[in-house]
Design an enzyme around this catalytic site. Structure first.
Site, PDB file in Angstrom:
ATOM      1  CB  VAL A   1     -27.545  32.021 -13.461  1.00 28.97           C
ATOM      2  CG1 VAL A   1     -27.577  31.311 -12.111  1.00 28.97           C
ATOM      3  CG2 VAL A   1     -26.459  33.091 -13.456  1.00 28.97           C
ATOM      4  CB  CYS A   2     -31.766  29.668 -15.977  1.00 31.15           C
ATOM      5  SG  CYS A   2     -32.343  31.336 -15.616  1.00 31.15           S
ATOM      6  N   PRO A   3     -29.619  27.415 -16.496  1.00 33.22           N
ATOM      7  CG  PRO A   3     -28.205  27.390 -18.343  1.00 33.22           C
ATOM      8  CD  PRO A   3     -29.153  28.270 -17.588  1.00 33.22           C
TER       9      PRO A   3
END
Length: 198
Positions: free
Chosen positions: A49-51
């Site tokens: 999810v982070c990117p």
């Protein structure tokens, strides 16, 4: 416990700047002096999810800049991992060049000071803090790990603060920049409700 209305904890840490320079003594207090800022945390680099969040913050970077708001991102990865992630292409799970500061929290002191550490995994939750010119936290949102943030909602909250500071009016549910606020008086709320909910 929420940090809203509290002074944003200061920290000094290593960071990657916009120009890709690495510094060892990035100081939050000095960097955001007399400016609004968004400080946000993500669990780890090269994850899932982070990117998508980091890229979306970057795509909206100009919107934050127009509002004179500084962006600072933090994770427990080293500055070298941050740089490697920026040099990795999207198709390989990378984030490309980033226009804001990426801080390293290797010892996890920063995430602990903001009370957003996952109780079992030791990484940070998906937390964002909107900080005003006096370093007071005015808005905070914390998501569990599987759930990405709505970056445009942070812009809406910045607009709310600017609107309130300028006009002294408060912002009702679902307020946006083109809508009316409420005068914070009994008469003001009566007038707003009578027009809104006829």
């Amino acid at each position: 416990m929420s940090l809203v209305t509290q002074k944003a904890p200061n920290f000094i840490a290593s960071a990657v700047l916009k120009n890709k320079k690495i510094i060892e003594n990035f100081n939050l207090k000095k960097y955001i002096k007399n400016k609004k800022a968004v400080l946000f945390f993500w669990p780890m680099d090269f994850t899932f999810v982070c990117p998508s969040e980091i890229i979306k913050f970057n795509k909206l970077y100009k919107e934050f800049k127009i509002r004179k708001v500084k962006l600072i991102g933090v994770s427990l990865d080293s500055v070298y991992v941050h740089l490697a992630w920026q040099k990795t292409k999207y198709k390989n799970g990378g984030i490309g060049p980033i226009n804001y500061v990426m801080v390293s929290d290797l010892k996890r002191k920063i995430q602990k000071s903001y009370n957003i550490e996952h109780p079992k995994l030791g990484v940070s939750l998906r937390a964002s803090f909107l900080i005003d010119e006096n370093r007071i936290i005015r808005h905070e949102v914390v998501n569990d790990l599987p759930y990405g943030r709505n970056i445009k909602e942070m812009l809406r909250m910045i607009d709310s603060i600017i609107f309130h500071e300028k006009f002294g009016e408060v912002c009702p549910a679902n307020w946006t920049i083109k809508k009316k606020g409420i005068k914070p008086t009994p008469q003001g709320i009566s007038k707003y409700l009578s027009k809104k909910y006829k």
